[in-house]
Write an enzyme that holds these catalytic residues in place. Structure first.
Site, mmCIF file in Angstrom:
data_model
loop_
_atom_site.group_PDB
_atom_site.id
_atom_site.type_symbol
_atom_site.label_atom_id
_atom_site.label_comp_id
_atom_site.label_asym_id
_atom_site.label_seq_id
_atom_site.Cartn_x
_atom_site.Cartn_y
_atom_site.Cartn_z
ATOM 1 N N CYS A 45 -1.011 -5.995 -0.675
ATOM 2 C CA CYS A 45 -0.068 -5.417 -1.605
ATOM 3 C C CYS A 45 0.582 -4.060 -1.100
ATOM 4 O O CYS A 45 0.108 -3.563 0.023
ATOM 5 C CB CYS A 45 -0.636 -5.033 -3.014
ATOM 6 S SG CYS A 45 -2.040 -3.809 -2.819
ATOM 7 N N ALA A 48 -1.874 -1.290 -0.315
ATOM 8 C CA ALA A 48 -2.718 -1.398 0.741
ATOM 9 C C ALA A 48 -1.827 -1.143 2.031
ATOM 10 O O ALA A 48 -2.378 -0.539 2.986
ATOM 11 C CB ALA A 48 -2.992 -3.225 1.083
ATOM 12 N N ARG A 79 -10.400 -0.712 7.672
ATOM 13 C CA ARG A 79 -9.852 -1.101 9.140
ATOM 14 C C ARG A 79 -10.186 -0.540 10.173
ATOM 15 O O ARG A 79 -9.498 -0.542 11.366
ATOM 16 C CB ARG A 79 -8.295 -0.356 8.872
ATOM 17 C CG ARG A 79 -7.532 -1.166 7.727
ATOM 18 C CD ARG A 79 -6.047 -1.683 8.184
ATOM 19 N NE ARG A 79 -5.353 -0.855 9.000
ATOM 20 C CZ ARG A 79 -4.394 -1.064 9.957
ATOM 21 N NH1 ARG A 79 -4.200 -2.420 10.048
ATOM 22 N NH2 ARG A 79 -3.646 -0.344 10.576
ATOM 23 N N HIS A 180 4.357 0.256 3.679
ATOM 24 C CA HIS A 180 4.624 1.038 4.723
ATOM 25 C C HIS A 180 5.926 2.107 4.482
ATOM 26 O O HIS A 180 5.867 3.236 5.020
ATOM 27 C CB HIS A 180 4.903 0.265 6.044
ATOM 28 C CG HIS A 180 3.636 -0.593 6.027
ATOM 29 N ND1 HIS A 180 4.046 -1.771 6.674
ATOM 30 C CD2 HIS A 180 2.423 -0.475 5.933
ATOM 31 C CE1 HIS A 180 2.891 -2.661 6.816
ATOM 32 N NE2 HIS A 180 2.080 -1.807 6.358
#
Ligand code: SF4
Length: 524
Positions: A45, A48, A79, A180
């Site tokens: 999403c 995220a 991550r 992003h």
């Protein structure tokens, strides 16, 4: 694979799949559109993408997840963005391993969560004394209308440190790609360009954008670049600090590793500061060599070019005998790569170094330019992301803007010559590196991946978090490329060695031949 779909779904999914035909000048693929409801996508999403990818690794900030605790689970170091203390950031200012959440309950949803958020900011400032704080919004926060900006502004005035609020609610976009973009915009608008000037005598100062130091990739890249003589100003955002991001504008050249997650900042810095950017790929021996040579050309300095060749020769002499050993094991094997928004393209090169071919490649959250090249950008349709995320309209900074050739310390004529040899401010996409008959697929789902694995029987699948395990249940090894399955680094020369070893181990282990489900045995 598609025949099970209803007609409308079939029509949609067909546009997301291309069988590469190099005789056709430009093969279009549909990307960055909403996944059809009912299809099990591998996407994440917007939250995220913002918190998990871009903002989370900034090590000297405390990142608050404003929402229910479930969203925060994925904020907890999954991550493997490695970070360490350094001259800029002492151990007591390192917070990237923390998971901080407002843990919203039913009453917060009903009566609002702003007071709880304000209290949490006060607590983290009192306990940790971070240099700055971020707040990332999750879906429920957007639905109930908490005003993050107002809470952040008031906290900033109370504490005298920057509090950045990201309205990155999960539903904000088609995929993590929207997150992003939201993170890029906020960092560009509020952080980049606010740091002090660096020594103007520093030569070859670079940023590495879109490198998140998974398993130490960024450290390996910095090792190589440092040996050549580059000064790495900032790695955005792997093992980076808020202080370094403030100084991002001070580099002579931006390198772009992950195009999808960071191209916005690269482009905005080009507009505001004139900084040129170069798409690089440090995944693969040949790819690393190409990137290093293009970088050296960008500065056009004979000594830098000589040192670049020296380091390439030294590193290749060291690693190629070992790579050759693994190449004999891997030669002729096939792989699928279905990871992220640039990684499938990157790993294609490293796998070719090992004699392997990627026969199916695709992305979870790429846009058409990541597949087809940036020349398609003017033709892109307004998508769901563009409607939700405002574009920043920047103009050249009156004090800090310099022409690209001035950044690179060369004449305009020399710069024009350079532009003919090196594709500055451009990315050609993944498609030109694919061969006839190979499949390019966007937003591949469980059903499609399973069908392709059964039909094409790859030796190895490079997957994300969600698709790794069901591929393995089919008896095919799968490597999780968001965390490297606790291995890495995979970038640069040492990374190529690690990767070759891991790939050879994965495809030679006899374990996969033993994976037969009990019911399959009974029918034999
Ligand atoms: S989609 Fe919404 S609820 Fe789900 S993890 Fe993302 S922010 Fe949280």
């Amino acid at each position: 694979m598609l025949e099970k779909y209803p007609e409308k779904v079939l029509k949609n999914r067909k546009k997301h799949i291309t069988i590469v035909d190099t005789n056709q000048a430009c093969q279009q693929i549909e990307a960055n559109t909403r996944t059809i409801p009912g299809i099990i996508t591998q996407r994440g999403c917007a939250y995220a993408g913002c918190k998990g990818v871009v903002v989370g690794p900034i090590k000297d900030m405390v990142h608050i997840v404003h929402g229910p605790i479930g969203c925060a689970f994925y904020a907890w170091g999954t991550r493997r963005n490695k970070a360490r203390a350094d001259d800029n950031t002492p151990p007591e200012k390192m917070f990237s391993t923390l998971c901080v959440s407002t843990d919203m309950q039913e009453s917060d949803i009903v009566f609002g969560g702003e007071k709880k958020l304000a209290k949490m900011i006060d607590e983290v400032v009192e306990m940790f004394h971070p240099r700055a704080v971020s707040i990332c919004a999750t879906c429920p926060v957007g639905l109930i209308g908490d005003d993050l900006g107002a809470v952040a502004k008031a906290a900033q005035e109370r504490h005298g440190i920057q509090v950045l609020s990201f309205n990155c609610e999960g539903y904000k976009g088609v995929s993590q790609s929207a997150g992003h973009h939201i993170a890029n915009n906020n960092l560009m608008e509020n952080v980049i360009g606010t740091g002090p000037e660096r020594d103007p005598n520093d030569k070859y100062v670079i940023n590495i954008l879109g490198e998140y130091n998974i398993g130490g990739d960024g450290w390996e890249m910095e090792r190589i670049l440092g040996d050549i003589g580059y000064k790495v100003n900032c790695v955005l955002t792997g093992d980076t600090s808020y202080l370094e991001i403030k100084n991002l504008h001070q580099a002579h050249l931006n390198l772009v590793q992950c195009h999808r997650s960071i191209n916005y900042i690269a482009e905005m810095m080009e507009t505001k500061y004139g900084t040129p950017w170069l798409k690089v790929n440090f995944i693969g021996v040949e790819a690393t060599k190409k990137s290093l040579r293009e970088m050296a050309l960008c500065f056009g300095d004979e000594e830098l070019i000589r040192k670049t060749e020296e380091v390439i020769a030294r590193e290749e002499a060291r690693i190629m005998p070992v790579i050759e050993h693994y190449r004999k094991i891997c030669q002729g094997k096939t792989a699928f790569a279905f990871v992220g928004g640039s990684r499938s393209h990157h790993y294609m090169h490293l796998l070719r170094d090992l004699g392997m071919e990627v026969v199916v490649a695709g992305y979870e959250f790429a846009h058409r330019d990541d597949y087809e090249g940036r020349q398609v950008i003017p033709t892109l349709k307004i998508d769901a992301d563009s409607k939700n995320i405002p574009e920043l309209h920047l103009s050249p900074d009156p004090e800090k803007f310099k022409d690209a050739h001035v950044h690179l310390n060369m004449s305009k004529e020399k710069f024009d010559e350079l532009n003919k040899k090196v594709p500055l401010n451009y990315y050609e996409g993944m498609q030109p590196d694919m061969k006839d008959g190979e499949i390019m697929i966007d937003d591949c789902n469980h059903h499609e991946l399973e069908k392709m694995v059964r039909a094409l029987k790859p030796d190895l699948v490079f997957a994300g978090v969600r698709d790794k395990y069901y591929v393995q249940k089919l008896g095919v090894p799968a490597k999780q490329m968001h965390s490297y399955d606790y291995s890495g680094p995979y970038a640069g020369y040492n990374g190529a060695l690690n990767f070759a070893r891991d790939v050879a181990n994965a495809i030679t282990t006899p374990a996969w031949k033993l994976v037969t489900a009990p019911w399959e045995k009974q029918t034999q």
